[in-house]
Design a protein around this motif. Structure first.
Motif, PDB file in Angstrom:
ATOM      1  N   ILE A  62      -3.532  17.790 -20.484  1.00 44.98           N
ATOM      2  CA  ILE A  62      -2.849  19.074 -21.245  1.00 44.98           C
ATOM      3  C   ILE A  62      -3.852  19.935 -21.680  1.00 44.98           C
ATOM      4  O   ILE A  62      -3.925  21.092 -21.388  1.00 44.98           O
ATOM      5  N   TYR A 105      -0.290  17.823 -10.418  1.00 44.81           N
ATOM      6  CA  TYR A 105      -0.835  18.430 -11.412  1.00 44.81           C
ATOM      7  C   TYR A 105      -2.370  19.102 -11.201  1.00 44.81           C
ATOM      8  O   TYR A 105      -2.611  20.198 -11.323  1.00 44.81           O
ATOM      9  N   ASN A 135       5.207  15.800 -17.219  1.00 47.90           N
ATOM     10  CA  ASN A 135       6.114  15.112 -17.921  1.00 47.90           C
ATOM     11  C   ASN A 135       6.608  13.416 -17.657  1.00 47.90           C
ATOM     12  O   ASN A 135       6.778  12.867 -18.738  1.00 47.90           O
ATOM     13  N   PRO A 136       6.435  12.968 -16.332  1.00 49.41           N
ATOM     14  CA  PRO A 136       6.637  11.654 -16.118  1.00 49.41           C
ATOM     15  C   PRO A 136       5.493  10.837 -16.721  1.00 49.41           C
ATOM     16  O   PRO A 136       5.847   9.332 -16.958  1.00 49.41           O
ATOM     17  N   LYS A 139      -2.652  11.693 -21.304  1.00 47.04           N
ATOM     18  CA  LYS A 139      -1.886  12.971 -21.075  1.00 47.04           C
ATOM     19  C   LYS A 139      -2.353  14.218 -22.128  1.00 47.04           C
ATOM     20  O   LYS A 139      -2.300  15.169 -21.461  1.00 47.04           O
ATOM     21  N   GLU A 146       3.270   9.205 -23.004  1.00 48.21           N
ATOM     22  CA  GLU A 146       2.522   9.938 -24.058  1.00 48.21           C
ATOM     23  C   GLU A 146       1.271   9.301 -24.430  1.00 48.21           C
ATOM     24  O   GLU A 146       1.292   7.718 -24.390  1.00 48.21           O
ATOM     25  N   THR A 178       2.502  12.462  -9.134  1.00 48.12           N
ATOM     26  CA  THR A 178       2.503  13.493 -10.396  1.00 48.12           C
ATOM     27  C   THR A 178       0.943  14.088 -10.396  1.00 48.12           C
ATOM     28  O   THR A 178       1.076  15.225 -10.711  1.00 48.12           O
ATOM     29  N   GLN A 234       3.734  21.216 -17.150  1.00 43.38           N
ATOM     30  CA  GLN A 234       5.003  20.621 -16.977  1.00 43.38           C
ATOM     31  C   GLN A 234       5.032  19.307 -15.833  1.00 43.38           C
ATOM     32  O   GLN A 234       5.767  18.527 -15.973  1.00 43.38           O
ATOM     33  N   ASP A 264       0.425  26.384 -17.147  1.00 43.47           N
ATOM     34  CA  ASP A 264       1.761  25.805 -17.737  1.00 43.47           C
ATOM     35  C   ASP A 264       2.717  25.012 -16.635  1.00 43.47           C
ATOM     36  O   ASP A 264       3.086  24.032 -17.296  1.00 43.47           O
TER      37      ASP A 264
END
Length: 365
Positions: free
Chosen positions: A354, A238, A342-343, A350, A346, A234, A339, A335
Motif C-alpha cells: 500500500i 496489483y 483486499n484479499p 500488505k 493484514e 491478486t 483496492q 488507488d
C-alpha cells in the motif's frame, strides 16, 4: 588443429545453484537503500533482514550472471547493473514471497529474471531513443555503439531465460509472455494508434504492456516461488495497476521536476516525440479549443534540438492543467492497485505494498 573448446567464459558460468551469504554479499546488504514506500520493511525485525540480505543476494547474482572473460562483453553487459537503479521489480518479488515461506534461492532467481529482463529492454530502448544518459551514466550505445548495445541487451535477456529454465516451464512461460507484451507495447508505441482508436486508451495499453507487465509478473513470481499460490492473481492485478500509475507518474515527473534527479534529461520524451499522458491530454484540450493548450502545443511540436527551445516547451506544459490532470490519473491507478490488495491478510507485507502504491504518486524522482 585448434582446440574446439572456447576460451571465453559464458555469462553466468560461475553462478552457483545455491546463493550463499559471503563477505561480498554482506557488504552489498549493508548498502541497500529501499525505495520510497518500502522504508517500513527496514524497521521490521523479521522481514527487514530477509529483504536486505535477499536483495544483496539478488545483486550478487545479477553481477555474477553477466560476468564474462571477454573484457568488452563483460563491461558492456554489466554496464547498467553497476549503474544501480531502484530495483523495484526484484524487491516486489522478494516482498510478495513473504506472504508464503519467504525468500528462497528460487525466489532470488525469479527476482533476477525480472530485473535482467528489465535491463535488457533498457539497452534496446536507449538505442531506439538515442538517449545519451541512463541512471546518470552514459548509455551503452554512447560508449560502445548501437550494435554492441543491442547485442548486450540480447545477451542479458538470454541470461534471464537460462534462470527461467532453471525454475521450470511455468517460469519460462511467464517470462516469455511478459517479454512478448514488452515487445508489443514498444511496437504499438512506435506505430501509434490506428484511425478511430482513442489515443489515450491506446497509450494506457502501451504502458500496461511496456511497464506494468513486468511488475505484474514480479508479484506473481513472488507468490509462486514463495509458496503463496492463492495470491498469484491478486498480485498480478496489483502489479498491473501500480505499474500504470508508476509510468504515468514518471512521465509527469519528467516534465514537472526542476532537476534531473533520476539522471534522465528533463523533457527527453518531448524532444524524442514520445507520446505521454500529459501531452495527450494537452492535445485533447487543444482540439476542444483551449487556446493555452494550443500555444503550448505549438512549442511542443517545434524544433526542440536546443536546450533553450526544450526548456520553453517544458515550461509551457507545466503551466497547463493537463499536467495536474495526468497526476490525477496516476492517483486513480494507484488507488485501484491498493483496492486490489483486499484479499491479502493484514500485516507488514500488505502495508508495504500500500505504501509503495502511495509513494509512486507522491515521489519527485
Amino acid at each position: 588443429m585448434t582446440d574446439s573448446k572456447s576460451n571465453w567464459t559464458a555469462a553466468g558460468h560461475e553462478v552457483s545453484d545455491s546463493i550463499e551469504l559471503n563477505p561480498e554479499t554482506a557488504a552489498l546488504a549493508a548498502a541497500i537503500n529501499l525505495p520510497s514506500g518500502f522504508a517500513m520493511l527496514a524497521e521490521d525485525p523479521d522481514f527487514g533482514p530477509a529483504i536486505s540480505i535477499g536483495m544483496a543476494k539478488v545483486e550478487k547474482l545479477l553481477r555474477d550472471a553477466l560476468a564474462n572473460s571477454d573484457p568488452l562483453i563483460d563491461a558492456s553487459s554489466r554496464h547498467l547493473v553497476e549503474a544501480g537503479g531502484k530495483r523495484v521489480r526484484p524487491l516486489l518479488v522478494l516482498l510478495t514471497s513473504l506472504l508464503g515461506h519467504g525468500v528462497t534461492d528460487e525466489v532470488i532467481k525469479s527476482a533476477a529474471i525480472v530485473e535482467l529482463t528489465h535491463l535488457a529492454t533498457l539497452y534496446h530502448d536507449d538505442v531506439m531513443d538515442s538517449a545519451p544518459l541512463r541512471r546518470g551514466a552514459p548509455t551503452a550505445h554512447e560508449v560502445w555503439g548501437n550494435s554492441v548495445a543491442i547485442l548486450a541487451g540480447d545477451l542479458i535477456f538470454a541470461r534471464a531465460s537460462v534462470f527461467g529454465a532453471d525454475l521450470g516451464p511455468e517460469a519460462v512461460m511467464w517470462q516469455s509472455r511478459t517479454f512478448e507484451r514488452l515487445c508489443l507495447g514498444q511496437l504499438h508505441e512506435s506505430i501509434g494508434p490506428r484511425e478511430g482508436d482513442d489515443a489515450i486508451e491506446h497509450h494506457i495499453q502501451v504502458i500496461s504492456d511496456k511497464t506494468a507487465s513486468l511488475l505484474s509478473t514480479s508479484g506473481a513470481f513472488g507468490a509462486r516461488f514463495g509458496g503463496a499460490p492463492e495470491f498469484i492473481e491478486t498480485l498480478r492485478e496489483y502489479g498491473e495497476k501500480v505499474g500504470v500509475a508508476f509510468q504515468v507518474a514518471d512521465d509527469v515527473i519528467d516534465l514537472a521536476s526542476e532537476k534531473a534527479d533520476s539522471g534522465k534529461t528533463p523533457g527527453t520524451d518531448l524532444r524524442e516525440g514520445v507520446p505521454t499522458l500529459p501531452i495527450l491530454l494537452l492535445r485533447q484540450a487543444a482540439e476542444a479549443g483551449d487556446e493555452q493548450a494550443q500555444a503550448a502545443l505549438a512549442l511542443v511540436d517545434s524544433d526542440l534540438t536546443t536546450d533553450e527551445a526544450l526548456a520553453q516547451a517544458v515550461a509551457a506544459v507545466r503551466e497547463h492543467t493537463a499536467l495536474h490532470d495526468a497526476w490525477k490519473v496516476a492517483r486513480q491507478w494507484a488507488d485501484s492497485a491498493i483496492q486490489a490488495l483486499n484479499p491479502l491478510p493484514e500485516g507488514t507485507v500488505k502495508q508495504a505494498l500500500i505504501s509503495f502504491a502511495d509513494a509512486v504518486v507522491t515521489r519527485d524522482a
